[in-house]
Design a protein around this motif. Structure first.
Motif, PDB file in Angstrom:
ATOM      1  N   CYS A  19       0.828  -1.212   0.000  1.00  0.00           N
ATOM      2  CA  CYS A  19       0.000   0.000   0.000  1.00  0.00           C
ATOM      3  C   CYS A  19       0.859   1.257   0.000  1.00  0.00           C
ATOM      4  CB  CYS A  19      -0.931  -0.001   1.207  1.00  0.00           C
ATOM      5  SG  CYS A  19      -2.237  -1.215   1.079  1.00  0.00           S
ATOM      6  N   ALA A  20       1.972   1.221   0.711  1.00  0.00           N
ATOM      7  CA  ALA A  20       2.868   2.375   0.720  1.00  0.00           C
ATOM      8  C   ALA A  20       3.471   2.587  -0.669  1.00  0.00           C
ATOM      9  CB  ALA A  20       3.967   2.178   1.756  1.00  0.00           C
ATOM     10  N   ALA A  21       3.803   1.503  -1.354  1.00  0.00           N
ATOM     11  CA  ALA A  21       4.379   1.627  -2.699  1.00  0.00           C
ATOM     12  C   ALA A  21       3.335   2.124  -3.697  1.00  0.00           C
ATOM     13  CB  ALA A  21       4.943   0.286  -3.139  1.00  0.00           C
ATOM     14  N   TRP A  22       2.094   1.678  -3.548  1.00  0.00           N
ATOM     15  CA  TRP A  22       1.026   2.091  -4.468  1.00  0.00           C
ATOM     16  C   TRP A  22       0.406   3.425  -4.084  1.00  0.00           C
ATOM     17  CZ3 TRP A  22      -2.126  -3.104  -4.813  1.00  0.00           C
ATOM     18  CH2 TRP A  22      -1.411  -4.024  -5.591  1.00  0.00           C
ATOM     19  N   LYS A  23       0.742   3.926  -2.871  1.00  0.00           N
ATOM     20  CA  LYS A  23       0.207   5.176  -2.341  1.00  0.00           C
ATOM     21  C   LYS A  23      -1.317   5.136  -2.217  1.00  0.00           C
ATOM     22  CE  LYS A  23       3.909   8.248  -3.681  1.00  0.00           C
ATOM     23  NZ  LYS A  23       4.906   7.461  -4.301  1.00  0.00           N
ATOM     24  N   VAL A  24      -1.816   4.036  -1.635  1.00  0.00           N
ATOM     25  CA  VAL A  24      -3.243   3.891  -1.329  1.00  0.00           C
ATOM     26  C   VAL A  24      -3.365   3.438   0.121  1.00  0.00           C
ATOM     27  CG1 VAL A  24      -3.964   3.327  -3.685  1.00  0.00           C
ATOM     28  CG2 VAL A  24      -3.331   1.503  -2.129  1.00  0.00           C
ATOM     29  N   SER A  25      -4.522   3.677   0.715  1.00  0.00           N
ATOM     30  CA  SER A  25      -4.728   3.262   2.103  1.00  0.00           C
ATOM     31  C   SER A  25      -5.071   1.775   2.164  1.00  0.00           C
ATOM     32  CB  SER A  25      -5.852   4.076   2.744  1.00  0.00           C
ATOM     33  OG  SER A  25      -7.084   3.728   2.167  1.00  0.00           O
ATOM     34  N   ARG A  26      -4.746   1.186   3.304  1.00  0.00           N
ATOM     35  CA  ARG A  26      -5.075  -0.231   3.478  1.00  0.00           C
ATOM     36  C   ARG A  26      -6.580  -0.437   3.508  1.00  0.00           C
ATOM     37  NH1 ARG A  26      -1.858  -1.827   8.614  1.00  0.00           N
ATOM     38  NH2 ARG A  26      -2.301   0.322   9.056  1.00  0.00           N
ATOM     39  N   ALA A  27      -7.323   0.532   4.053  1.00  0.00           N
ATOM     40  CA  ALA A  27      -8.782   0.409   4.105  1.00  0.00           C
ATOM     41  C   ALA A  27      -9.358   0.298   2.694  1.00  0.00           C
ATOM     42  CB  ALA A  27      -9.385   1.608   4.821  1.00  0.00           C
ATOM     43  N   ARG A  28      -8.811   1.072   1.787  1.00  0.00           N
ATOM     44  CA  ARG A  28      -9.295   1.021   0.403  1.00  0.00           C
ATOM     45  C   ARG A  28      -9.004  -0.342  -0.231  1.00  0.00           C
ATOM     46  NH1 ARG A  28      -7.464   4.977  -4.564  1.00  0.00           N
ATOM     47  NH2 ARG A  28      -8.740   3.963  -6.122  1.00  0.00           N
ATOM     48  N   VAL A  29      -7.842  -0.885   0.056  1.00  0.00           N
ATOM     49  CA  VAL A  29      -7.480  -2.186  -0.501  1.00  0.00           C
ATOM     50  C   VAL A  29      -8.414  -3.266   0.031  1.00  0.00           C
ATOM     51  CG1 VAL A  29      -5.682  -3.971  -0.501  1.00  0.00           C
ATOM     52  CG2 VAL A  29      -5.072  -1.588  -0.885  1.00  0.00           C
ATOM     53  N   TYR A  30      -8.666  -3.257   1.350  1.00  0.00           N
ATOM     54  CA  TYR A  30      -9.545  -4.262   1.934  1.00  0.00           C
ATOM     55  C   TYR A  30     -10.989  -4.077   1.459  1.00  0.00           C
ATOM     56  CZ  TYR A  30      -5.928  -5.956   5.052  1.00  0.00           C
ATOM     57  OH  TYR A  30      -4.791  -6.518   5.563  1.00  0.00           O
ATOM     58  N   ARG A  31     -11.421  -2.825   1.285  1.00  0.00           N
ATOM     59  CA  ARG A  31     -12.789  -2.559   0.831  1.00  0.00           C
ATOM     60  C   ARG A  31     -13.033  -3.129  -0.554  1.00  0.00           C
ATOM     61  NH1 ARG A  31     -13.140   3.150   0.260  1.00  0.00           N
ATOM     62  NH2 ARG A  31     -12.375   3.069   2.365  1.00  0.00           N
ATOM     63  N   HIS A  32     -12.027  -3.068  -1.417  1.00  0.00           N
ATOM     64  CA  HIS A  32     -12.189  -3.520  -2.790  1.00  0.00           C
ATOM     65  C   HIS A  32     -11.690  -4.945  -3.031  1.00  0.00           C
ATOM     66  CE1 HIS A  32     -13.658   0.332  -4.091  1.00  0.00           C
ATOM     67  NE2 HIS A  32     -12.648   0.910  -3.479  1.00  0.00           N
ATOM     68  N   SER A  33     -11.163  -5.580  -1.998  1.00  0.00           N
ATOM     69  CA  SER A  33     -10.641  -6.933  -2.196  1.00  0.00           C
ATOM     70  C   SER A  33     -11.719  -8.001  -2.055  1.00  0.00           C
ATOM     71  CB  SER A  33      -9.513  -7.218  -1.209  1.00  0.00           C
ATOM     72  OG  SER A  33     -10.041  -7.288   0.096  1.00  0.00           O
ATOM     73  N   GLY A  34     -12.858  -7.673  -1.452  1.00  0.00           N
ATOM     74  CA  GLY A  34     -13.942  -8.644  -1.308  1.00  0.00           C
ATOM     75  C   GLY A  34     -13.854  -9.461  -0.042  1.00  0.00           C
ATOM     76  N   THR A  35     -12.865  -9.228   0.803  1.00  0.00           N
ATOM     77  CA  THR A  35     -12.760  -9.956   2.063  1.00  0.00           C
ATOM     78  C   THR A  35     -13.302  -9.075   3.184  1.00  0.00           C
ATOM     79  OG1 THR A  35     -10.531  -9.138   2.383  1.00  0.00           O
ATOM     80  CG2 THR A  35     -10.769 -11.306   1.350  1.00  0.00           C
ATOM     81  N   THR A  36     -14.601  -8.900   3.202  1.00  0.00           N
ATOM     82  CA  THR A  36     -15.218  -8.082   4.236  1.00  0.00           C
ATOM     83  C   THR A  36     -15.782  -8.966   5.330  1.00  0.00           C
ATOM     84  OG1 THR A  36     -17.327  -8.132   3.086  1.00  0.00           O
ATOM     85  CG2 THR A  36     -15.842  -6.313   2.551  1.00  0.00           C
TER      86      THR A  36
END
Length: 115
Positions: A19-36
């Motif tokens: 996430c640091a390399a992609w400059k996105v938040s972890r919350a955004r990654v988890y929200r769009h990953s489908g593992t809710t």
């Protein structure tokens, strides 16, 4: 996420580093990953009980029917039921006995208020 393995450890990179390399938040990654949380089945925290709720309700129901047959007692409260279970070496919490009795309609008959 990235399927690339680390050159030194041969393990996948962690979420925080990617996430640091992609400059996105972890919350955004988890929200769009489908593992809710909705995708996973809900479990009670902590160790799982020895008896299921249905088995516990059966034990309570058996004891209540025995009391009614022998002594004519129509029901008893959750505290007495909990004490009798403890005496029979069944370790459950008092609040769980209360909840199970309420959900299965096993509460003692109570008086109504003044008419």
């Amino acid at each position: 996420m990235s399927a690339t393995l680390s050159a030194s450890t041969q393990r996948p990179y962690g979420v925080a580093r990617v996430c640091a390399a992609w400059k996105v938040s972890r919350a955004r990654v988890y929200r769009h990953s489908g593992t809710t949380a909705e995708a996973r089945p809900r479990r009670r925290p902590g160790p799982q009980p020895e008896l299921s709720d249905e088995a516990l309700a059966g034990r309570i129901r058996a004891r209540q029917s025995e009391l009614e047959r022998e002594y004519g007692i129509r029901g008893e409260g959750y505290r007495k039921a909990w004490a009798r279970l403890r005496h029979a070496s069944v370790r459950v919490s008092k609040e769980r006995v209360r909840r199970v009795m309420r959900e299965h309609g096993q509460q003692a008959p109570s008086r109504s208020g003044p008419a």
